[in-house]
Write a protein that holds these residues in place. Sequence first.
Motif, PDB file in Angstrom:
ATOM      1  N   ARG A 168      -8.483  -0.644  -4.370  1.00 51.12           N
ATOM      2  CA  ARG A 168      -9.072  -0.308  -3.072  1.00 51.12           C
ATOM      3  C   ARG A 168     -10.555  -0.684  -3.021  1.00 51.12           C
ATOM      4  O   ARG A 168     -11.065  -1.110  -1.991  1.00 51.12           O
ATOM      5  N   LYS A 210      -6.605   7.821   1.763  1.00 55.70           N
ATOM      6  CA  LYS A 210      -6.102   6.445   1.714  1.00 55.70           C
ATOM      7  C   LYS A 210      -5.946   5.926   3.134  1.00 55.70           C
ATOM      8  O   LYS A 210      -4.942   6.160   3.793  1.00 55.70           O
ATOM      9  N   HIS A 231      -1.773   0.234  -5.059  1.00 57.34           N
ATOM     10  CA  HIS A 231      -3.153   0.249  -4.562  1.00 57.34           C
ATOM     11  C   HIS A 231      -3.927   1.379  -5.238  1.00 57.34           C
ATOM     12  O   HIS A 231      -4.176   2.435  -4.660  1.00 57.34           O
ATOM     13  N   SER A 245       0.821  -1.210   0.000  1.00 54.98           N
ATOM     14  CA  SER A 245       0.000   0.000   0.000  1.00 54.98           C
ATOM     15  C   SER A 245       0.857   1.262   0.000  1.00 54.98           C
ATOM     16  O   SER A 245       0.391   2.336  -0.402  1.00 54.98           O
ATOM     17  N   HIS A 246       2.100   1.139   0.460  1.00 49.52           N
ATOM     18  CA  HIS A 246       3.014   2.279   0.478  1.00 49.52           C
ATOM     19  C   HIS A 246       3.793   2.418  -0.830  1.00 49.52           C
ATOM     20  O   HIS A 246       4.516   3.396  -1.011  1.00 49.52           O
TER      21      HIS A 246
END
Length: 278
Positions: free
Chosen positions: A84, A242, A79, A73-74
Amino acid sequence: MGMAEAEAPPLHKHPYHLVDPSPWPLVGSFAGGALVLGIILGAHYGTWWMLYLGIAGVLATMFFWWRDVIRESHTPGLHTPVVRIGLRYGMTLFIASEVMFFVAFFWAYFHFALYPDHVSGAEVAIWPPKGVLTFDPLGLPFLNTMILLLSGCTVTWAHHGLLHGDRKTLVNGLALTVLLGLSFTAFQAIEYAEAPFKFTGGVYPSVFFLATGFHGFHVIVGTTFLAVCLIRAMRGDFTPKKHFGFEAAAWYWHFVDVVWLFLFICIYWLGAGEIAAH
């Protein structure tokens, strides 16, 4: 404190995330098999090492697999909005499956509550069965109801802070929610210690402990989920746009709240019989 963010474009010509090869599905399968085998060996032969190995394997798989998801996700471009949405669908279906899990316990409870003559060996067709003393619904059960309702407010407060870029409110709200979850578990342990019946005392104790016990397990899972979110919030992992990890934990916690309301109303309150003396 504000939380800046920027949406990176997809790494490929499509918006989907093709995950890298991972050992955790295979490791998790073997760990789950060891867990079930360990339960069988422990129940029938008193051999517990396989169960401990299975539990350790499942916990390790959960930790490392979800760590990898957080790292993904980073990574900019992985993502995407489509990914999502898929995560949201997955969490929604998971909670739906959990709803059906508890429907089975409520089905069992109401089957015997509405048709007490189906209770094997019952001298009189009444519910709760003759000789069963129940909890005072306005005692610890009501206190735990207030605790969970308040925790639903604090997690919503935390979400509000996150959406407005207020990390202090997010952290404080999550910390209060985790504390309330721990308080619920502590009071339920006291309630079980003071229970006027045993698990093997018949159909009523069995259904009671299965329904409320599995709910208590879900409270522990939800508290752990929120505690991880608290750590991530303190690290600054979440942004106003997010933060699905937090949303998933909040959804799960609200589900736990709603299930408890049904348990309190149906089992503790409407299903109360002769109240046990304190």
